[in-house]
Design a protein around this motif. Sequence first.
Motif, mmCIF file in Angstrom:
data_model
loop_
_atom_site.group_PDB
_atom_site.id
_atom_site.type_symbol
_atom_site.label_atom_id
_atom_site.label_comp_id
_atom_site.label_asym_id
_atom_site.label_seq_id
_atom_site.Cartn_x
_atom_site.Cartn_y
_atom_site.Cartn_z
ATOM 1 N N THR A 35 19.372 20.022 -59.450
ATOM 2 C CA THR A 35 19.441 20.068 -57.995
ATOM 3 C C THR A 35 19.207 21.502 -57.546
ATOM 4 O OG1 THR A 35 21.094 18.306 -58.003
ATOM 5 C CG2 THR A 35 20.886 19.566 -55.979
ATOM 6 N N SER A 93 19.267 20.741 -49.849
ATOM 7 C CA SER A 93 19.382 20.476 -51.279
ATOM 8 C C SER A 93 18.376 19.407 -51.653
ATOM 9 C CB SER A 93 20.784 19.977 -51.627
ATOM 10 O OG SER A 93 21.720 20.983 -51.413
ATOM 11 N N LYS A 94 17.850 19.534 -52.857
ATOM 12 C CA LYS A 94 16.874 18.565 -53.335
ATOM 13 C C LYS A 94 17.077 18.340 -54.826
ATOM 14 C CE LYS A 94 12.005 17.759 -54.074
ATOM 15 N NZ LYS A 94 10.663 18.302 -54.126
ATOM 16 N N VAL A 95 17.117 17.089 -55.226
ATOM 17 C CA VAL A 95 17.134 16.739 -56.640
ATOM 18 C C VAL A 95 15.683 16.706 -57.097
ATOM 19 C CG1 VAL A 95 17.719 14.971 -58.337
ATOM 20 C CG2 VAL A 95 19.261 15.396 -56.407
ATOM 21 N N LYS A 125 19.847 16.159 -64.872
ATOM 22 C CA LYS A 125 19.688 16.217 -63.426
ATOM 23 C C LYS A 125 19.625 17.678 -63.009
ATOM 24 C CE LYS A 125 21.879 14.798 -59.084
ATOM 25 N NZ LYS A 125 23.091 14.195 -58.497
ATOM 26 N N GLY A 137 23.851 17.691 -53.388
ATOM 27 C CA GLY A 137 22.602 17.632 -54.109
ATOM 28 C C GLY A 137 21.805 16.371 -53.862
ATOM 29 N N SER A 138 22.095 15.641 -52.821
ATOM 30 C CA SER A 138 21.316 14.456 -52.518
ATOM 31 C C SER A 138 19.911 14.859 -52.121
ATOM 32 C CB SER A 138 21.967 13.683 -51.370
ATOM 33 O OG SER A 138 23.265 13.301 -51.736
ATOM 34 N N CYS A 139 18.957 14.083 -52.516
ATOM 35 C CA CYS A 139 17.563 14.410 -52.270
ATOM 36 C C CYS A 139 17.293 14.573 -50.783
ATOM 37 C CB CYS A 139 16.666 13.315 -52.843
ATOM 38 S SG CYS A 139 14.924 13.715 -52.756
#
Length: 132
Positions: free
Chosen positions: A106, A32-34, A104, A17-19
């Motif tokens: 994601t 994946s995008k936060v 948070k 889930g890292s941007c």
Amino acid sequence: MGIDISRTAEALLSGAGSCGEQGTIGDRKMGSKVLAKAEWAAYFSHLHEAVQGKEIKIEIVGATVGDQILVKSTPLLGATYEVKQDMLELLVEGMTHVIERPRKITVQDEEGEVVAIEVIDLADRHQILTFA
């Protein structure tokens, strides 16, 4: 005995889930995008259109609750993030699932289509929405 979760959920929980992170599985592009908190209301107001025709599965994973499947396979009828109440509401056939005070969110997509969303709430429960 470990917690049994789907591969998509496992990928989200393992830190995919890292941007802006992207990868490939076979010939498919995954990303994946936060989401920034300021994006939540607009994102969820359009989610139903983005996943139209897909079934949603809702899993809740947490230290105190283990792994629970809340919804196995049903269409998403609507989704709303209420800013003032700081809550995410997911409307599926027969029920509304409320996630209070998410901290948070994601989103995982495959070639531009949403395949999963992970919402971590204040109690550190992972609410995993997968679409198929």
